[in-house]
Write a protein that holds these residues in place. Structure first.
Motif, PDB file in Angstrom:
ATOM      1  N   TRP A 141     -10.649   1.746 -53.495  1.00 47.47           N
ATOM      2  CA  TRP A 141     -11.344   0.625 -52.792  1.00 47.47           C
ATOM      3  C   TRP A 141     -10.391  -0.050 -51.550  1.00 47.47           C
ATOM      4  N   GLU A 142     -10.767  -0.387 -50.527  1.00 47.74           N
ATOM      5  CA  GLU A 142      -9.980  -0.910 -49.420  1.00 47.74           C
ATOM      6  C   GLU A 142     -10.851  -2.375 -48.958  1.00 47.74           C
ATOM      7  N   GLN A 143     -10.120  -3.444 -49.287  1.00 50.84           N
ATOM      8  CA  GLN A 143     -10.697  -4.714 -48.718  1.00 50.84           C
ATOM      9  C   GLN A 143     -10.471  -5.046 -47.446  1.00 50.84           C
ATOM     10  N   THR A 144      -9.139  -4.678 -46.849  1.00 50.10           N
ATOM     11  CA  THR A 144      -8.847  -4.631 -45.487  1.00 50.10           C
ATOM     12  C   THR A 144      -8.041  -3.525 -45.191  1.00 50.10           C
ATOM     13  N   CYS A 145      -8.055  -3.218 -43.705  1.00 47.68           N
ATOM     14  CA  CYS A 145      -7.310  -2.257 -43.168  1.00 47.68           C
ATOM     15  C   CYS A 145      -6.993  -2.579 -41.723  1.00 47.68           C
ATOM     16  N   GLU A 146      -5.704  -2.779 -41.697  1.00 48.25           N
ATOM     17  CA  GLU A 146      -5.003  -2.868 -40.312  1.00 48.25           C
ATOM     18  C   GLU A 146      -5.256  -4.456 -40.160  1.00 48.25           C
ATOM     19  N   GLY A 147      -5.467  -5.389 -41.249  1.00 46.80           N
ATOM     20  CA  GLY A 147      -5.756  -6.583 -40.741  1.00 46.80           C
ATOM     21  C   GLY A 147      -7.151  -7.088 -40.791  1.00 46.80           C
ATOM     22  N   ARG A 148      -8.011  -6.123 -40.505  1.00 41.75           N
ATOM     23  CA  ARG A 148      -9.538  -6.382 -40.698  1.00 41.75           C
ATOM     24  C   ARG A 148     -10.176  -6.253 -42.002  1.00 41.75           C
ATOM     25  N   VAL A 149     -11.024  -7.156 -42.486  1.00 41.47           N
ATOM     26  CA  VAL A 149     -12.014  -6.847 -43.666  1.00 41.47           C
ATOM     27  C   VAL A 149     -12.801  -5.668 -43.255  1.00 41.47           C
ATOM     28  N   VAL A 150     -12.770  -4.714 -44.214  1.00 41.16           N
ATOM     29  CA  VAL A 150     -13.361  -3.505 -44.117  1.00 41.16           C
ATOM     30  C   VAL A 150     -14.406  -3.246 -45.383  1.00 41.16           C
ATOM     31  N   ARG A 151     -14.012  -3.754 -46.438  1.00 40.24           N
ATOM     32  CA  ARG A 151     -14.688  -3.449 -47.742  1.00 40.24           C
ATOM     33  C   ARG A 151     -15.528  -2.270 -47.769  1.00 40.24           C
ATOM     34  N   ARG A 152     -14.674  -1.070 -48.181  1.00 35.28           N
ATOM     35  CA  ARG A 152     -15.101   0.342 -48.004  1.00 35.28           C
ATOM     36  C   ARG A 152     -14.148   0.825 -49.229  1.00 35.28           C
ATOM     37  N   THR A 153     -14.612   2.167 -49.515  1.00 36.40           N
ATOM     38  CA  THR A 153     -13.785   3.449 -49.963  1.00 36.40           C
ATOM     39  C   THR A 153     -13.962   4.568 -49.122  1.00 36.40           C
ATOM     40  N   MET A 154     -12.796   5.099 -49.148  1.00 38.45           N
ATOM     41  CA  MET A 154     -12.583   6.271 -48.434  1.00 38.45           C
ATOM     42  C   MET A 154     -12.769   7.644 -49.263  1.00 38.45           C
ATOM     43  N   GLY A 155     -12.795   7.347 -50.797  1.00 42.92           N
ATOM     44  CA  GLY A 155     -12.563   8.231 -51.611  1.00 42.92           C
ATOM     45  C   GLY A 155     -14.040   8.892 -52.086  1.00 42.92           C
ATOM     46  N   ILE A 156     -15.093   8.276 -51.536  1.00 45.18           N
ATOM     47  CA  ILE A 156     -16.594   8.719 -51.719  1.00 45.18           C
ATOM     48  C   ILE A 156     -17.225   9.086 -50.383  1.00 45.18           C
ATOM     49  N   ALA A 157     -17.722  10.422 -50.460  1.00 47.49           N
ATOM     50  CA  ALA A 157     -18.447  10.468 -49.229  1.00 47.49           C
ATOM     51  C   ALA A 157     -19.839  11.204 -49.769  1.00 47.49           C
ATOM     52  N   TYR A 176     -25.079   5.074 -51.173  1.00 47.40           N
ATOM     53  CA  TYR A 176     -23.584   5.260 -50.659  1.00 47.40           C
ATOM     54  C   TYR A 176     -23.293   4.201 -50.204  1.00 47.40           C
ATOM     55  N   THR A 177     -24.034   3.290 -49.112  1.00 47.35           N
ATOM     56  CA  THR A 177     -23.800   2.132 -48.479  1.00 47.35           C
ATOM     57  C   THR A 177     -23.493   1.025 -49.637  1.00 47.35           C
ATOM     58  N   ALA A 178     -24.015   0.970 -50.662  1.00 49.89           N
ATOM     59  CA  ALA A 178     -23.938  -0.086 -51.632  1.00 49.89           C
ATOM     60  C   ALA A 178     -22.810   0.279 -52.331  1.00 49.89           C
ATOM     61  N   LEU A 179     -22.490   1.519 -52.512  1.00 50.54           N
ATOM     62  CA  LEU A 179     -20.896   1.926 -53.273  1.00 50.54           C
ATOM     63  C   LEU A 179     -19.827   1.690 -52.300  1.00 50.54           C
ATOM     64  N   GLY A 180     -20.135   1.475 -50.857  1.00 53.98           N
ATOM     65  CA  GLY A 180     -19.105   1.266 -49.954  1.00 53.98           C
ATOM     66  C   GLY A 180     -18.570   2.296 -49.200  1.00 53.98           C
ATOM     67  N   ALA A 181     -19.201   3.570 -49.399  1.00 55.09           N
ATOM     68  CA  ALA A 181     -18.855   4.638 -48.703  1.00 55.09           C
ATOM     69  C   ALA A 181     -19.396   4.690 -47.268  1.00 55.09           C
ATOM     70  N   VAL A 182     -18.401   5.164 -46.456  1.00 51.93           N
ATOM     71  CA  VAL A 182     -18.834   5.130 -44.903  1.00 51.93           C
ATOM     72  C   VAL A 182     -19.017   6.552 -44.562  1.00 51.93           C
ATOM     73  N   GLN A 183     -18.474   7.467 -45.118  1.00 56.49           N
ATOM     74  CA  GLN A 183     -18.525   8.780 -44.699  1.00 56.49           C
ATOM     75  C   GLN A 183     -19.974   9.699 -45.351  1.00 56.49           C
ATOM     76  N   ILE A 184     -21.127   9.245 -44.746  1.00 54.99           N
ATOM     77  CA  ILE A 184     -22.301   9.791 -44.989  1.00 54.99           C
ATOM     78  C   ILE A 184     -22.972  10.568 -43.936  1.00 54.99           C
ATOM     79  N   GLU A 185     -23.434  11.830 -44.300  1.00 56.71           N
ATOM     80  CA  GLU A 185     -23.662  12.718 -43.184  1.00 56.71           C
ATOM     81  C   GLU A 185     -24.905  13.600 -44.079  1.00 56.71           C
ATOM     82  N   ASN A 186     -25.906  14.209 -43.160  1.00 51.08           N
ATOM     83  CA  ASN A 186     -26.626  15.030 -43.763  1.00 51.08           C
ATOM     84  C   ASN A 186     -27.065  16.392 -42.994  1.00 51.08           C
TER      85      ASN A 186
END
Length: 190
Positions: A141-157, A176-186
């Motif tokens: 889980w990442e709450q912030t990245c480079e000083g910005r609030v992102v609230r995401r996980t890069m460990g789930i796609a 996936y959005t509720a889990l905080g994933a941002v890498q979602i493709e179809n």
């Protein structure tokens, strides 16, 4: 040398001669008893269900023919305003989704560093997946990245499959959005 006269003997019985002479306009000369005995695969169906092809977002209409509780044929639905009875090669082969002998009908699991697949009951498999998703989300889980609030996980796609329909893809995106994933493709493309 003997001369063969059309209309006599074996030559007169030859289907090509009968068709050329106009005596066989519908082609019955080329038919056999085996051909006449053939019946359409849809003829003995107990019921016909209207469905939508599961492969892409186009939503082509399908007619699913069922006999004794088993799918016997899938064809394009001529009443569908989208496909007007036509199916692409993937849609035409969709019967294999439920009838192919190689179709997996149970959960298989291969342990880390294992070389063999072993059957697993569904409840155990679902628990294992849920535990891994929760642990991965917590650990990445990442709450912030480079000083910005992102609230995401890069460990789930998420990568959706072509056999998911629009509603299932909608629910997967929400999950996936509720889990905080941002890498979602179809992959639902032909």
């Amino acid at each position: 040398m003997t001369r063969v006269v059309p209309g006599s003997g074996w030559l007169a019985r030859w289907p090509v001669i009968r068709q050329l002479k106009g005596e066989d306009p519908r082609g019955s000369a080329a038919r056999s008893a085996r051909t006449d005995a053939l019946r359409p695969r849809t003829e003995r169906a107990d019921k016909v269900a209207r469905s939508v092809c599961p492969y892409c977002a186009v939503g082509c209409g399908q007619l699913v023919y069922v006999e004794d509780g088993r799918v016997t044929q899938i064809e394009g639905d001529p009443d569908s305003p989208i496909s007007r009875g036509r199916l692409c090669p993937k849609g035409s082969a969709s019967k294999q989704l439920v009838t192919h002998p190689g179709r997996q009908t149970r959960v298989l699991y291969r342990r880390p560093y294992g070389t063999e697949w072993e059957p697993l009951d569904l409840d155990t498999a679902m628990e294992m997946i849920a535990d891994r998703v929760v642990r991965t989300r917590r650990e990445t889980w990442e709450q912030t990245c480079e000083g910005r609030v992102v609230r995401r996980t890069m460990g789930i796609a998420g990568l959706g499959g072509a056999t998911l329909d629009d509603e299932e893809n909608y629910l997967m995106k929400k999950l996936y959005t509720a889990l905080g994933a941002v890498q979602i493709e179809n992959q639902a493309r032909i």
